[in-house]
Design a protein around this motif. Structure first.
Motif, PDB file in Angstrom:
ATOM      1  N   GLY A  15       0.828  -1.197   0.000  1.00 50.36           N
ATOM      2  CA  GLY A  15       0.000   0.000   0.000  1.00 50.36           C
ATOM      3  C   GLY A  15       0.857   1.239   0.000  1.00 50.36           C
ATOM      4  N   VAL A  16       0.194   2.379  -0.151  1.00 54.91           N
ATOM      5  CA  VAL A  16       0.893   3.667  -0.119  1.00 54.91           C
ATOM      6  C   VAL A  16       0.173   4.592   0.847  1.00 54.91           C
ATOM      7  CG1 VAL A  16       1.826   3.481  -2.452  1.00 54.91           C
ATOM      8  CG2 VAL A  16      -0.404   4.576  -2.097  1.00 54.91           C
ATOM      9  N   ILE A  17       0.933   5.507   1.408  1.00 52.13           N
ATOM     10  CA  ILE A  17       0.381   6.546   2.259  1.00 52.13           C
ATOM     11  C   ILE A  17       0.586   7.861   1.527  1.00 52.13           C
ATOM     12  CG2 ILE A  17       0.478   7.701   4.502  1.00 52.13           C
ATOM     13  CD1 ILE A  17       1.661   5.053   5.606  1.00 52.13           C
ATOM     14  N   VAL A  18      -0.501   8.438   1.055  1.00 51.38           N
ATOM     15  CA  VAL A  18      -0.449   9.708   0.346  1.00 51.38           C
ATOM     16  C   VAL A  18      -0.127  10.786   1.383  1.00 51.38           C
ATOM     17  CG1 VAL A  18      -1.705  11.319  -1.116  1.00 51.38           C
ATOM     18  CG2 VAL A  18      -2.127   8.856  -1.320  1.00 51.38           C
ATOM     19  N   SER A  19       1.035  11.405   1.222  1.00 52.78           N
ATOM     20  CA  SER A  19       1.539  12.269   2.292  1.00 52.78           C
ATOM     21  C   SER A  19       2.596  13.218   1.770  1.00 52.78           C
ATOM     22  CB  SER A  19       2.142  11.404   3.409  1.00 52.78           C
ATOM     23  OG  SER A  19       2.807  12.180   4.374  1.00 52.78           O
ATOM     24  N   ASP A  26      -5.392  -2.234  -6.636  1.00 51.29           N
ATOM     25  CA  ASP A  26      -4.241  -3.112  -6.411  1.00 51.29           C
ATOM     26  C   ASP A  26      -3.556  -2.893  -5.064  1.00 51.29           C
ATOM     27  OD1 ASP A  26      -4.571  -3.966  -9.105  1.00 51.29           O
ATOM     28  OD2 ASP A  26      -3.461  -2.203  -9.770  1.00 51.29           O
ATOM     29  N   LEU A  27      -3.695  -1.718  -4.480  1.00 47.98           N
ATOM     30  CA  LEU A  27      -2.987  -1.365  -3.255  1.00 47.98           C
ATOM     31  C   LEU A  27      -3.952  -0.792  -2.229  1.00 47.98           C
ATOM     32  CD1 LEU A  27       0.164   0.555  -4.595  1.00 47.98           C
ATOM     33  CD2 LEU A  27       0.093  -1.802  -3.768  1.00 47.98           C
ATOM     34  N   GLU A  28      -3.603  -0.976  -0.957  1.00 44.52           N
ATOM     35  CA  GLU A  28      -4.296  -0.229   0.077  1.00 44.52           C
ATOM     36  C   GLU A  28      -3.778   1.212   0.043  1.00 44.52           C
ATOM     37  OE1 GLU A  28      -5.413  -2.551   3.886  1.00 44.52           O
ATOM     38  OE2 GLU A  28      -3.410  -3.250   3.349  1.00 44.52           O
ATOM     39  N   ILE A  29      -4.691   2.155   0.207  1.00 44.29           N
ATOM     40  CA  ILE A  29      -4.322   3.564   0.140  1.00 44.29           C
ATOM     41  C   ILE A  29      -4.720   4.252   1.440  1.00 44.29           C
ATOM     42  CG2 ILE A  29      -4.655   5.751  -1.068  1.00 44.29           C
ATOM     43  CD1 ILE A  29      -5.273   4.144  -3.583  1.00 44.29           C
ATOM     44  N   PHE A  30      -3.738   4.905   2.060  1.00 46.01           N
ATOM     45  CA  PHE A  30      -3.960   5.689   3.267  1.00 46.01           C
ATOM     46  C   PHE A  30      -3.589   7.137   2.958  1.00 46.01           C
ATOM     47  CE2 PHE A  30      -2.685   1.380   4.329  1.00 46.01           C
ATOM     48  CZ  PHE A  30      -3.657   0.980   5.235  1.00 46.01           C
ATOM     49  N   MET A  31      -3.984   8.025   3.854  1.00 47.96           N
ATOM     50  CA  MET A  31      -3.642   9.436   3.661  1.00 47.96           C
ATOM     51  C   MET A  31      -3.333  10.075   4.995  1.00 47.96           C
ATOM     52  SD  MET A  31      -5.855  12.692   2.325  1.00 47.96           S
ATOM     53  CE  MET A  31      -5.779  13.540   3.903  1.00 47.96           C
ATOM     54  N   ASP A  32      -2.360  10.979   5.012  1.00 44.71           N
ATOM     55  CA  ASP A  32      -2.184  11.834   6.185  1.00 44.71           C
ATOM     56  C   ASP A  32      -1.929  13.256   5.718  1.00 44.71           C
ATOM     57  OD1 ASP A  32       0.530  12.286   5.603  1.00 44.71           O
ATOM     58  OD2 ASP A  32       1.273  11.179   7.311  1.00 44.71           O
ATOM     59  N   GLY A  33      -2.053  14.197   6.656  1.00 49.03           N
ATOM     60  CA  GLY A  33      -1.817  15.599   6.331  1.00 49.03           C
ATOM     61  C   GLY A  33      -3.077  16.427   6.446  1.00 49.03           C
ATOM     62  N   GLY A  34      -3.211  17.167   7.542  1.00 49.94           N
ATOM     63  CA  GLY A  34      -4.325  18.086   7.709  1.00 49.94           C
ATOM     64  C   GLY A  34      -5.572  17.488   8.313  1.00 49.94           C
ATOM     65  N   ILE A  35      -5.569  16.204   8.635  1.00 50.62           N
ATOM     66  CA  ILE A  35      -6.751  15.558   9.218  1.00 50.62           C
ATOM     67  C   ILE A  35      -6.930  16.054  10.650  1.00 50.62           C
ATOM     68  CG2 ILE A  35      -7.810  13.384   9.893  1.00 50.62           C
ATOM     69  CD1 ILE A  35      -7.662  13.619   6.900  1.00 50.62           C
ATOM     70  N   ARG A  36      -8.033  16.731  10.896  1.00 48.03           N
ATOM     71  CA  ARG A  36      -8.292  17.301  12.224  1.00 48.03           C
ATOM     72  C   ARG A  36      -9.665  16.956  12.773  1.00 48.03           C
ATOM     73  NH1 ARG A  36      -3.741  17.582  11.321  1.00 48.03           N
ATOM     74  NH2 ARG A  36      -2.357  19.422  11.239  1.00 48.03           N
ATOM     75  N   THR A  37     -10.596  16.533  11.915  1.00 43.67           N
ATOM     76  CA  THR A  37     -11.966  16.278  12.342  1.00 43.67           C
ATOM     77  C   THR A  37     -12.483  14.958  11.763  1.00 43.67           C
ATOM     78  OG1 THR A  37     -13.012  17.368  10.439  1.00 43.67           O
ATOM     79  CG2 THR A  37     -12.399  18.775  12.310  1.00 43.67           C
ATOM     80  N   GLY A  38     -13.610  14.515  12.313  1.00 44.74           N
ATOM     81  CA  GLY A  38     -14.227  13.309  11.781  1.00 44.74           C
ATOM     82  C   GLY A  38     -14.694  13.481  10.348  1.00 44.74           C
ATOM     83  N   SER A  39     -15.186  14.670  10.008  1.00 42.22           N
ATOM     84  CA  SER A  39     -15.607  14.890   8.621  1.00 42.22           C
ATOM     85  C   SER A  39     -14.414  14.874   7.671  1.00 42.22           C
ATOM     86  CB  SER A  39     -16.375  16.214   8.500  1.00 42.22           C
ATOM     87  OG  SER A  39     -15.578  17.315   8.877  1.00 42.22           O
ATOM     88  N   ASP A  40     -13.229  15.286   8.146  1.00 42.47           N
ATOM     89  CA  ASP A  40     -12.019  15.160   7.324  1.00 42.47           C
ATOM     90  C   ASP A  40     -11.755  13.696   6.976  1.00 42.47           C
ATOM     91  OD1 ASP A  40     -11.502  17.895   7.403  1.00 42.47           O
ATOM     92  OD2 ASP A  40     -10.059  17.741   9.042  1.00 42.47           O
ATOM     93  N   VAL A  41     -11.977  12.815   7.950  1.00 40.25           N
ATOM     94  CA  VAL A  41     -11.751  11.385   7.722  1.00 40.25           C
ATOM     95  C   VAL A  41     -12.702  10.868   6.650  1.00 40.25           C
ATOM     96  CG1 VAL A  41     -11.729   9.099   8.793  1.00 40.25           C
ATOM     97  CG2 VAL A  41     -10.963  11.090  10.107  1.00 40.25           C
ATOM     98  N   LEU A  42     -13.960  11.284   6.699  1.00 40.37           N
ATOM     99  CA  LEU A  42     -14.928  10.841   5.694  1.00 40.37           C
ATOM    100  C   LEU A  42     -14.597  11.412   4.316  1.00 40.37           C
ATOM    101  CD1 LEU A  42     -18.385  10.926   7.513  1.00 40.37           C
ATOM    102  CD2 LEU A  42     -16.606   9.185   7.533  1.00 40.37           C
ATOM    103  N   LYS A  43     -14.087  12.627   4.269  1.00 38.53           N
ATOM    104  CA  LYS A  43     -13.677  13.209   2.991  1.00 38.53           C
ATOM    105  C   LYS A  43     -12.540  12.400   2.366  1.00 38.53           C
ATOM    106  CE  LYS A  43     -15.057  17.965   4.114  1.00 38.53           C
ATOM    107  NZ  LYS A  43     -14.598  19.354   4.382  1.00 38.53           N
ATOM    108  N   ALA A  44     -11.581  12.006   3.192  1.00 38.93           N
ATOM    109  CA  ALA A  44     -10.476  11.190   2.684  1.00 38.93           C
ATOM    110  C   ALA A  44     -10.987   9.852   2.168  1.00 38.93           C
ATOM    111  CB  ALA A  44      -9.432  10.985   3.781  1.00 38.93           C
ATOM    112  N   LYS A  45     -11.928   9.251   2.879  1.00 41.70           N
ATOM    113  CA  LYS A  45     -12.495   7.975   2.433  1.00 41.70           C
ATOM    114  C   LYS A  45     -13.227   8.154   1.107  1.00 41.70           C
ATOM    115  CE  LYS A  45     -13.961   3.640   2.996  1.00 41.70           C
ATOM    116  NZ  LYS A  45     -14.767   3.428   1.775  1.00 41.70           N
ATOM    117  N   ALA A  46     -14.004   9.205   0.978  1.00 44.67           N
ATOM    118  CA  ALA A  46     -14.755   9.432  -0.251  1.00 44.67           C
ATOM    119  C   ALA A  46     -13.844   9.631  -1.452  1.00 44.67           C
ATOM    120  CB  ALA A  46     -15.674  10.641  -0.085  1.00 44.67           C
ATOM    121  N   LEU A  47     -12.660  10.187  -1.228  1.00 49.67           N
ATOM    122  CA  LEU A  47     -11.727  10.439  -2.324  1.00 49.67           C
ATOM    123  C   LEU A  47     -10.741   9.296  -2.544  1.00 49.67           C
ATOM    124  CD1 LEU A  47     -13.047  13.219  -2.141  1.00 49.67           C
ATOM    125  CD2 LEU A  47     -10.791  14.231  -2.497  1.00 49.67           C
TER     126      LEU A  47
END
Length: 418
Positions: free
Chosen positions: A293-297, A324-345
């Motif tokens: 996987g990759v961590i978009v960061s 093909d890969l698990e995708i994670f993200m970090d950077g600027g996540i501060r709220t629960g709605s931020d987490v859902l936005k990352a999931k949606a994208l």
């Protein structure tokens, strides 16, 4: 709103922010936790945690661009139960949140990394041990009751890297996070202006700030010396040199290539996640070299300034390799709605770092627990308001982003090689 009024509001929040193990449970948001941390530690320490590289353009973009993602709700959906479960790394987790790697957290006081890993265990959240931790792999693992991952760099000495891998495996770490966006440490202007050093030194410039925080000062002056405890005995100068000086002079590997990731793949039979990916091209190369996987960061805006925000880079990467890969993200996540936005994208889950470090600075273990609880509560609330009963149900239909963001950044050649 004028700058003066904003300053008055911020000052009022700082004065009103509760402290202590009981009072910490009343902190309403991670933004308020940051303000509380600002009260608890000297300016040089707060800026060390809060600051970024260069002019901090990328640092600010991480949060701003998340604000530009618009959630699209569904109405009249049965959301009496909100399931926040996420599946990644071959397991189910109660929250789609991972405690991302952060180095030398003992400078924040209150037990540093040990406080954080204890809180993560109570909440069942994976904790990523940083190579640059102020406590060793073994010391952190001894306090852990939940999942452990280990973060490392492709430093010049393969012997040193192999030593760390073997120790991580022995300590029970189940995944590796390979950070690839730090060939050397960038200038952090706030740290240079403050005269920040590792270990922190009380000087004429910062003596007043330190004296006003006797609890923090006592914590820094007692206990083991602050340095790279993972490297003691295997890397000369692991505690004597400054953070940037030691990394840049002794360890930095400006010749690292994708072949080094292939070598790492042969050393480790568990998941490997490559952190610091911002283009579809690099995500494809990570897949071909054996990553799971990759961590978009962009390293939280702490390295090269002027990079795209993580959320802006996410859709193109998800489209290129999401099957093909698990995708994670970090950077600027501060709220629960931020987490859902990352999931949606396109993200499977997110990593957080600054929020939990601010929790340590504010109230140690209790502060970190509260940070995780805030995310949990906000994710549940956001799911209900969005009209989704399960986190796993969130997809691209639940959000939109500016048309100026390129969804697919692949070149034709790369697209043909998929």
């Amino acid at each position: 709103m004028s700058n003066t009024m904003q300053g008055i509001i911020e000052f009022g929040k700082m004065l009103a922010a509760p402290s202590g193990p009981r009072g910490i449970q009343a902190v309403p948001s991670n933004a308020d936790m940051r303000l509380l941390a600002k009260r608890k530690v000297p300016k040089m320490i707060f800026d060390f945690i809060d600051g970024g590289g260069g002019d901090e353009i990328t640092l600010r973009a991480n949060e701003k661009d998340l604000q530009d993602v618009i959630l699209l709700p569904r109405s009249l959906v049965d959301v009496r139960l909100q399931d926040t479960t996420a599946t990644f790394a071959g397991d189910n987790f109660g929250l789609p949140v991972i405690m991302g790697p952060a180095g030398l957290v003992r400078v924040a006081g209150s037990g540093g990394e040990l406080s954080a890993v204890r809180a993560a265990g109570k909440k069942g959240v994976p904790y990523v041990i940083s190579t640059s931790s102020a406590f060793s792999i073994e010391e952190i693992a001894a306090e852990a009751t939940g999942p452990l991952w280990f973060q490392l760099y492709l430093w010049r000495s393969k012997e040193l890297v192999k030593n760390l891998i073997d120790r991580a495996k022995e300590a029970g770490c189940t995944a590796l996070v390979l950070t690839v966006d730090v060939p050397l440490n960038a200038n952090r202007i706030r740290d240079l202006r403050n005269g920040m050093s590792i270990p922190p030194k009380v000087t004429l410039r910062n003596a007043y700030e330190a004296a006003r925080r006797p609890k923090w000062l006592k914590g820094i002056m007692t206990g083991p010396p602050i340095g790279f405890r993972n490297l003691q005995g295997i890397a000369q100068g692991s505690s004597a040199l400054s953070h940037s000086e030691f990394i840049n002079k002794e360890l930095a590997n400006l010749g690292a290539t994708w072949e080094d990731l292939e070598w790492l793949r042969r050393q480790w039979d568990g998941p490997i996640y490559v952190k610091g990916i911002l283009t579809a091209e690099d995500a494809i190369r990570a897949r071909e070299a054996g990553a799971n996987g990759v961590i978009v960061s962009n390293h939280g805006g702490r390295q090269l300034d002027g990079l795209p925000s993580s959320i802006r880079a996410l859709p193109a990467i998800a489209e290129a390799v999401g099957r093909d890969l698990e995708i994670f993200m970090d950077g600027g996540i501060r709220t629960g709605s931020d987490v859902l936005k990352a999931k949606a994208l396109g993200a499977t889950a997110v990593l957080i770092a600054r929020p939990w470090v601010f929790g340590v600075a504010a109230a140690g273990e209790a502060g970190v627990e509260r940070v995780i609880s805030i995310f949990e509560q906000e994710i549940q609330q956001s799911l209900a308001l969005l009209g989704a009963a399960r986190f796993e149900d969130i997809d691209s239909g639940f959000a939109s982003f500016p048309q100026s963001w390129e969804r697919n950044a692949m070149t034709p050649d790369l697209a043909l090689n998929r």
